[in-house]
Design a protein around this motif. Structure first.
Motif, PDB file in Angstrom:
ATOM      1  N   ASN A 121     100.051  25.997 -41.869  1.00  0.00           N
ATOM      2  CA  ASN A 121      99.145  26.760 -41.013  1.00  0.00           C
ATOM      3  C   ASN A 121      98.510  27.949 -41.740  1.00  0.00           C
ATOM      4  O   ASN A 121      98.195  28.970 -41.131  1.00  0.00           O
ATOM      5  CB  ASN A 121      99.898  27.260 -39.773  1.00  0.00           C
ATOM      6  N   HIS A 171      98.501  36.826 -30.749  1.00  0.00           N
ATOM      7  CA  HIS A 171      97.627  36.752 -31.915  1.00  0.00           C
ATOM      8  C   HIS A 171      96.992  38.111 -32.233  1.00  0.00           C
ATOM      9  O   HIS A 171      96.782  38.927 -31.341  1.00  0.00           O
ATOM     10  CB  HIS A 171      96.510  35.718 -31.714  1.00  0.00           C
ATOM     11  N   THR A 184     104.351  36.161 -40.480  1.00  0.00           N
ATOM     12  CA  THR A 184     105.419  35.313 -41.029  1.00  0.00           C
ATOM     13  C   THR A 184     106.729  35.622 -40.315  1.00  0.00           C
ATOM     14  O   THR A 184     107.109  36.785 -40.200  1.00  0.00           O
ATOM     15  CB  THR A 184     105.582  35.575 -42.543  1.00  0.00           C
ATOM     16  N   ASN A 226      96.100  35.995 -37.405  1.00  0.00           N
ATOM     17  CA  ASN A 226      97.494  35.621 -37.622  1.00  0.00           C
ATOM     18  C   ASN A 226      98.260  35.676 -36.311  1.00  0.00           C
ATOM     19  O   ASN A 226      97.875  36.406 -35.382  1.00  0.00           O
ATOM     20  CB  ASN A 226      98.166  36.543 -38.649  1.00  0.00           C
ATOM     21  N   LYS A 227      99.308  34.881 -36.245  1.00  0.00           N
ATOM     22  CA  LYS A 227     100.195  34.958 -35.081  1.00  0.00           C
ATOM     23  C   LYS A 227     101.072  36.192 -35.210  1.00  0.00           C
ATOM     24  O   LYS A 227     101.444  36.592 -36.312  1.00  0.00           O
ATOM     25  CB  LYS A 227     101.067  33.704 -34.981  1.00  0.00           C
ATOM     26  N   TYR A 251     101.422  31.719 -39.949  1.00  0.00           N
ATOM     27  CA  TYR A 251     100.145  31.223 -39.444  1.00  0.00           C
ATOM     28  C   TYR A 251      99.097  32.270 -39.792  1.00  0.00           C
ATOM     29  O   TYR A 251      99.061  33.366 -39.221  1.00  0.00           O
ATOM     30  CB  TYR A 251     100.196  31.010 -37.925  1.00  0.00           C
ATOM     31  N   GLN A 299     104.523  37.474 -34.856  1.00  0.00           N
ATOM     32  CA  GLN A 299     105.870  36.942 -34.763  1.00  0.00           C
ATOM     33  C   GLN A 299     106.782  37.905 -34.003  1.00  0.00           C
ATOM     34  O   GLN A 299     106.538  39.109 -33.938  1.00  0.00           O
ATOM     35  CB  GLN A 299     106.430  36.679 -36.170  1.00  0.00           C
ATOM     36  N   LYS A 332      94.889  32.417 -40.723  1.00  0.00           N
ATOM     37  CA  LYS A 332      93.612  31.720 -40.814  1.00  0.00           C
ATOM     38  C   LYS A 332      92.549  32.700 -41.303  1.00  0.00           C
ATOM     39  O   LYS A 332      92.341  33.749 -40.705  1.00  0.00           O
ATOM     40  CB  LYS A 332      93.226  31.153 -39.452  1.00  0.00           C
TER      41      LYS A 332
END
Length: 362
Positions: A248, A345, A279, A304-305, A286, A307, A288
């Motif tokens: 991802n 996100h 991360t 990015n996600k 993830y 976390q 992008k």
């Protein structure tokens, strides 16, 4: 400035001023063409006194008194000078009043006086002072020119001081970026070495390429956009080496990167933060990234996600404050940054006008 340059500057100024004053005096002589008064010594004495007044006021009175808020002393000295010049003008430079007053004015004054009293009188002393107003215009011109010159110099000094301050601040921000990057990169290599991974040599080679870029390219005011993006790709490649799942992680570049220039290390902070907070503890990330270059505009998007782990405020990196400060200094009116954060996100969309003229010094 060396002595030779000072002499050259003084000589050029002396020649320029002499030419300008010669033109002014010649223009003032034109009305005397028909009267053939080119040899009138009084005329040249007036202008000599006027030029002396101009430069005395320009080089001393205005900068030393008026601009130093010593207005009372300035006005007193000006009043004394004007009285002296008026007396000199009346008693020495205009011995015959009739030669100084226009004939029409003289006749009008005589007629008005004759009509009111029936007695022919000499014109009032006020009319003898009128020719001395020449010095008032000289003084006013000198004051205005010097004041405007000082204003221009002060504005230039402010701009220079602001430029130096900005350069110092940018240097400080860059120094923040470099150690921060090195810390993260060494952490990545350490994690590979701890796992006894065969990827350590590749990571060291990638890091050396990045360090070479930072040492030899980023001292320039701008760098090639192509090299800057390549630097980002190397950083991402280094991050991928230490992660367990890289499915991802995406970076897409669209458009022509040639002949485009950007401030060095401007985008890396976005990428660092994305990997830091995108991360999880299992090594799954993830991130992008999409870069679009259209005409002279860069459209940089990163997402990015978020976390689920607690962030350490004392060790959170340089963050958005550094990025925003640099953008405000480097692209004050030519950038747009939109940051969006939800529960899951985080994204940043940066649009800025690329430079096509400020090539880096090789």
């Amino acid at each position: 400035m060396t002595i030779d340059k000072l002499k050259s500057t003084f000589s050029s100024r002396l020649i320029t001023h002499s030419i300008l004053w010669a033109l002014v005096v010649l223009i003032a002589l034109l009305p005397n063409y028909e009267n053939n008064k080119f040899g009138d010594i009084n005329f040249y004495m007036k202008w000599a006194l006027g030029i002396m007044l101009f430069y005395g006021n320009y080089y001393y009175l205005v900068p030393q008194l008026l601009l130093q808020k010593k207005t009372a002393i300035y006005l007193f000295i000006i009043a004394v000078l004007m009285c002296l010049l008026v007396l000199i003008n009346i008693n020495y430079l205009s011995p015959e009043f009739k030669n100084e007053m226009p004939r029409e004015m003289m006749e009008a004054v005589r007629n008005r006086v004759a009509q009111s009293s029936g007695i022919r009188r000499k014109p009032p002393v006020f009319f003898k002072v009128i020719p001395s107003l020449f010095y008032v215009f000289i003084l006013a011109a000198s004051t205005v020119i010097r004041t405007l010159a000082e204003f221009h110099i002060n504005e230039q000094n402010k701009i220079l001081a602001e430029s130096n301050r900005n350069a110092t601040e940018l240097n400080y921000l860059r120094k923040q970026t470099n150690p921060h990057f090195l810390f993260n990169a060494l952490n990545s290599i350490y994690s590979l070495a701890y796992k006894k991974s065969d990827l350590v040599p590749d990571a060291i080679v990638t890091l050396s390429e990045m360090m070479r870029y930072m040492l030899y390219e980023t001292d320039n005011q701008t760098v090639s956009l192509e090299k800057e993006i390549n630097y980002l790709q190397n950083y991402i490649a280094l991050q991928k080496l230490r992660l367990n799942n890289i499915e991802n992680i995406f970076i897409n570049v669209h458009g022509n990167t040639r002949e485009k220039y950007i401030e060095p290390l401007l985008l890396i902070s976005f990428v660092e933060n994305a990997f830091k907070y995108g991360t999880d503890y299992k090594g799954v990330a993830y991130v992008k990234i999409k870069i679009v270059i259209e005409n002279d505009t860069l459209d940089f998007f990163i997402e990015n996600k978020i976390q689920d782990y607690s962030k350490d405020p004392d060790n959170s990196g340089i963050g958005m404050n550094n990025i925003q400060s640099r953008l405000n200094l480097l692209y004050p009116n030519t950038h747009e940054l939109i940051v969006t954060e939800t529960k899951t996100h985080y994204s940043a969309n940066l649009k800025l006008k690329l430079d096509t003229t400020k090539k880096p010094i090789v």
